[in-house]
Scaffold this active site. Structure first.
Site, PDB file in Angstrom:
ATOM      1  N   ASP A  37       0.880  -1.159   0.000  1.00 15.27           N
ATOM      2  CA  ASP A  37       0.000   0.000   0.000  1.00 15.27           C
ATOM      3  C   ASP A  37       0.926   1.219   0.000  1.00 15.27           C
ATOM      4  O   ASP A  37       1.513   1.550   1.026  1.00 15.27           O
ATOM      5  CB  ASP A  37      -0.885  -0.003   1.243  1.00 15.27           C
ATOM      6  CG  ASP A  37      -1.772   1.232   1.328  1.00 15.27           C
ATOM      7  OD1 ASP A  37      -2.310   1.650   0.283  1.00 15.27           O
ATOM      8  OD2 ASP A  37      -1.921   1.779   2.431  1.00 15.27           O
ATOM      9  N   GLU A  76      -1.127  -1.571  -4.823  1.00 16.30           N
ATOM     10  CA  GLU A  76      -2.363  -0.828  -5.043  1.00 16.30           C
ATOM     11  C   GLU A  76      -2.090   0.357  -5.967  1.00 16.30           C
ATOM     12  O   GLU A  76      -1.100   1.071  -5.804  1.00 16.30           O
ATOM     13  CB  GLU A  76      -2.943  -0.321  -3.724  1.00 16.30           C
ATOM     14  CG  GLU A  76      -4.270   0.372  -3.900  1.00 16.30           C
ATOM     15  CD  GLU A  76      -4.938   0.736  -2.586  1.00 16.30           C
ATOM     16  OE1 GLU A  76      -6.075   1.238  -2.653  1.00 16.30           O
ATOM     17  OE2 GLU A  76      -4.351   0.524  -1.516  1.00 16.30           O
ATOM     18  N   ASP A 114      -2.328   1.097   7.181  1.00 14.51           N
ATOM     19  CA  ASP A 114      -1.551   0.890   5.952  1.00 14.51           C
ATOM     20  C   ASP A 114      -1.109  -0.571   5.816  1.00 14.51           C
ATOM     21  O   ASP A 114      -1.086  -1.113   4.716  1.00 14.51           O
ATOM     22  CB  ASP A 114      -0.332   1.814   5.933  1.00 14.51           C
ATOM     23  CG  ASP A 114      -0.729   3.255   6.152  1.00 14.51           C
ATOM     24  OD1 ASP A 114      -1.100   3.924   5.172  1.00 14.51           O
ATOM     25  OD2 ASP A 114      -0.698   3.706   7.314  1.00 14.51           O
TER      26      ASP A 114
END
Length: 164
Positions: free
Chosen positions: A7, A68, A141
């Site tokens: 992420d 992502e 996160d």
């Protein structure tokens, strides 16, 4: 198979490591974050991220990495900084692993909940449930990075569609 989920972020980059067995079952191996100090200049922060991602790659030697994709709609300045961080993560991972995949936030939500509009709390609860964790991973996160890795674990049979 070892899957690393990332992420991306400049201040906080989340990572999650899963092991997927031949039956398709996934279990969490590790998760955490790479932090950069806000008072440092951008190039220094990017170097810290590269070092942190390299440490994770060296420790777990993932077979595949899932990242992502960026989504930002309001603050373009923040989006640019995150894009720098994401670029460092992508470059570091492709050099060490070579098998890199990207997923949009909507694809991750769809893969985990069946609904592309799921909220963050739903994603975290489903991730913790599917990985049989005692609670939601912290910080957020790291939980998001596990969700990215889990999305890839569930969709990797279609991985040619998402590779870069």
């Amino acid at each position: 198979m070892i899957i690393l989920g990332i992420d991306p972020g400049l201040a906080t980059l989340g990572y999650g490591v899963l092991e997927k067995d031949k039956n398709g079952n996934a279990r969490a191996v590790d998760y955490g974050v790479v932090l950069t100090p806000k008072h440092e200049r951008l190039p220094t922060r990017l170097a810290i991220l590269e070092e942190g991602v390299n440490k994770v790659l060296d420790k777990f030697t993932p077979d595949e990495v899932a990242v992502e994709e960026l989504f930002f709609s309001k603050n373009i300045t923040t989006g640019i900084a995150v894009a720098h961080a994401r670029g460092v993560a992508l470059l570091t991972c492709i050099k060490k692993c070579g098998r890199l995949y990207e997923y949009t936030p909507m694809q991750i939500k769809q893969a985990l909940t069946g609904y592309g509009g799921a909220d963050k709390k739903q994603i975290q609860l489903v991730t913790a449930n599917l990985l049989r964790l005692k609670g939601i991973p912290r910080p957020d996160d790291a939980a998001d990075a596990l969700a990215v890795a889990l999305c890839h674990a569930h969709t990797s049979r279609l991985s040619g569609l998402y590779s870069i």
